[in-house]
Scaffold this motif. Structure first.
Motif, short mmCIF file in Angstrom:
data_model
loop_
_atom_site.label_atom_id
_atom_site.label_comp_id
_atom_site.label_asym_id
_atom_site.label_seq_id
_atom_site.Cartn_x
_atom_site.Cartn_y
_atom_site.Cartn_z
N GLY A 59 0.82 -1.20 0.00
CA GLY A 59 0.00 0.00 0.00
C GLY A 59 0.86 1.25 0.00
N THR A 60 0.23 2.38 0.33
CA THR A 60 0.93 3.66 0.36
C THR A 60 0.84 4.23 1.76
OG1 THR A 60 0.38 4.05 -1.96
CG2 THR A 60 1.09 5.96 -0.68
N THR A 61 1.98 4.37 2.42
CA THR A 61 2.03 4.86 3.80
C THR A 61 2.80 6.17 3.93
OG1 THR A 61 3.98 3.48 4.21
CG2 THR A 61 1.83 2.53 4.72
N GLY A 62 3.45 6.62 2.86
CA GLY A 62 4.17 7.88 2.89
C GLY A 62 5.28 7.88 3.93
N GLY A 63 5.31 8.93 4.74
CA GLY A 63 6.36 9.09 5.73
C GLY A 63 6.07 8.47 7.07
N ALA A 64 5.08 7.60 7.16
CA ALA A 64 4.72 6.97 8.43
C ALA A 64 5.93 6.29 9.05
CB ALA A 64 3.60 5.96 8.22
N GLY A 65 6.11 6.52 10.35
CA GLY A 65 7.23 5.95 11.08
C GLY A 65 8.45 6.85 11.13
N GLY A 66 8.43 7.93 10.34
CA GLY A 66 9.54 8.87 10.36
C GLY A 66 9.24 10.07 11.22
N GLY A 85 14.75 8.43 3.33
CA GLY A 85 14.04 7.84 4.47
C GLY A 85 12.69 8.48 4.70
N PRO A 86 11.86 7.85 5.56
CA PRO A 86 10.51 8.34 5.81
C PRO A 86 10.50 9.66 6.57
CG PRO A 86 11.00 6.47 7.22
CD PRO A 86 12.13 6.58 6.27
N LEU A 87 9.59 10.54 6.18
CA LEU A 87 9.47 11.85 6.82
C LEU A 87 8.08 12.40 6.53
CD1 LEU A 87 11.38 13.83 8.42
CD2 LEU A 87 11.72 15.02 6.24
N VAL A 88 7.44 12.96 7.56
CA VAL A 88 6.17 13.66 7.39
C VAL A 88 6.47 15.16 7.39
CG1 VAL A 88 3.89 14.13 8.38
CG2 VAL A 88 4.87 11.83 8.52
N VAL A 89 6.23 15.81 6.26
CA VAL A 89 6.54 17.22 6.09
C VAL A 89 5.23 18.01 6.13
CG1 VAL A 89 7.62 18.97 4.65
CG2 VAL A 89 8.53 16.63 4.67
N GLN A 90 5.03 18.76 7.20
CA GLN A 90 3.87 19.63 7.32
C GLN A 90 4.21 21.01 6.74
OE1 GLN A 90 1.57 17.97 11.21
NE2 GLN A 90 3.30 19.31 11.61
N VAL A 91 3.32 21.54 5.92
CA VAL A 91 3.55 22.82 5.27
C VAL A 91 2.72 23.89 5.97
CG1 VAL A 91 3.40 24.12 3.12
CG2 VAL A 91 4.04 21.69 3.09
N SER A 92 3.39 24.96 6.39
CA SER A 92 2.72 26.06 7.07
C SER A 92 2.75 27.30 6.19
CB SER A 92 3.41 26.35 8.40
OG SER A 92 2.84 27.46 9.05
N GLY A 93 1.57 27.83 5.84
CA GLY A 93 1.51 29.06 5.07
C GLY A 93 1.88 28.87 3.62
#
Length: 349
Positions: A59-66, A85-93
């Motif tokens: 499946g597709t999990t993106g940056g889960a676990g990073g 490596g896995p990373l969740v990048v939150q974008v602000s503004g």
């Protein structure tokens, strides 16, 4: 399958919990540290073709676990999306993407989730590139193909090329709940052997060539037997054409989308196979075509509604059923004009 209000609420809760954690975390964005998932909330999972286990990816999990990081500047954003490596990048503004030598297209590395915070996160001036450099010589998926990417809750506009480009056998990509407008070329182009992708709950507007699927009429070596993509619950809000325009792919699942004031909806060519299901077309000149340019395509249609359209849906041949890959439960086409505009776009997860 249906995405009921409970899923939207759960997604909003996940974002709220992550933001709350970041407010008290001591690590700065330059040195991200892993954050544990909320203990009582299940992670969101992709649906459609992005959910299929294939090509060594479950499946597709993106940056889960990073790590979870927040990008508020161009430099931070470009650094984070290119890290291994896995990373969740939150974008602000608002983040302005430079044109530079890449014509404004900026590469995204594998195993990334890129998600906007709130309803105002925006990428402007450039686009995201998912995939290795183009090469006609590569005709099967390479070991280092870009994969496992989630892009959600972002507004894209003003790119000098594509807003998002997916190419060179990239796989397992989920593009969900975004707003796309005013790009110079495609909004979301998927080509050159890319596979197992879902484009869902997005709004496309003030844009001409929206969704290209398949590179060109001479690219069967890379594209035939691949390009399996699900397009569902998207709002084609006066986006003019290519919603999508398909070559070679099979099956392509186009269901529960709302089309309003378009020159054409779907074009299937070069023996592509499209299942068109439960869509609502209002004031669309050609809702769906198989006689377009190049060789004829194939298209199976069921439970579509046409209102004030100038031509019928063109059908031809048989197509592999999407249910052979994944389960889903569509809305009735009559429900689409209420369901899709209310749920598509940013600020609704």
């Amino acid at each position: 399958m249906r995405l009921p209000p409970r899923r939207a609420s759960r997604a909003g809760l996940i974002t709220a919990l992550v933001v709350s954690f970041l407010a008290t975390a001591s690590a700065g964005p330059a040195s991200p540290s892993p954050l544990p998932p909320p203990p009582s909330v299940s992670p969101l999972t992709a649906d459609g073709f992005a959910s299929v286990d294939a090509l060594g990816q479950n499946g597709t999990t993106g940056g889960a676990g990073g790590a979870v990081v927040t990008a508020a500047t161009t430099a931070e954003f470009l650094d984070y999306i290119s890290r291994p490596g896995p990373l969740v990048v939150q974008v602000s503004g608002t983040i302005t993407l430079p044109t530079g030598s890449s014509d404004g297209m900026h590469p995204v590395a594998s195993d990334k989730t890129i998600v906007g915070l709130g309803s105002t996160a925006r990428l402007t001036g450039g686009g995201l590139h998912i995939g290795l450099p183009a090469s006609d010589r590569v005709t099967s998926p390479p070991a280092d193909a870009v994969h496992n990417i989630i892009i959600r809750n972002l507004s894209f506009d003003g790119a000098t090329d594509d807003l998002i480009n997916v190419q060179m056998f990239s796989h397992h990509v989920w593009i969900d709940h975004n707003d796309f407008s005013n790009g110079d070329d495609g909004a979301v182009d998927i080509k050159r052997g890319s596979d197992f992708i879902t484009v869902s709950w997005n709004r496309f507007h003030d844009h001409d060539k929206t969704l290209l699927l398949g590179h060109d009429d001479d690219n069967a070596a890379q594209d035939r037997g691949r390009l399996r993509v699900t397009y569902h619950h998207n709002y084609f809000d006066a986006s003019d054409q290519r919603n999508p325009r398909v070559r070679f792919a099979e099956p392509v699942h186009v269901y529960n989308n709302y089309y309003r004031d378009n020159s054409y909806g779907v074009a299937s060519a070069m023996d592509a196979g499209v299942v068109l299901e439960g869509n609502y077309f209002h004031s669309v000149n050609n809702p769906a075509r198989v006689d377009f340019s190049g060789d004829l395509g194939r298209l199976v249609a069921r439970d579509n509604v046409l209102v004030e359209c100038n031509h019928p849906v063109e059908t031809r041949g048989s197509v592999v059923e999407p249910r052979t890959y994944y389960a889903y439960t569509p809305h009735r086409a009559a429900e689409v004009p209420a369901v899709v505009p209310a749920g598509a776009g940013v600020g609704r997860i």
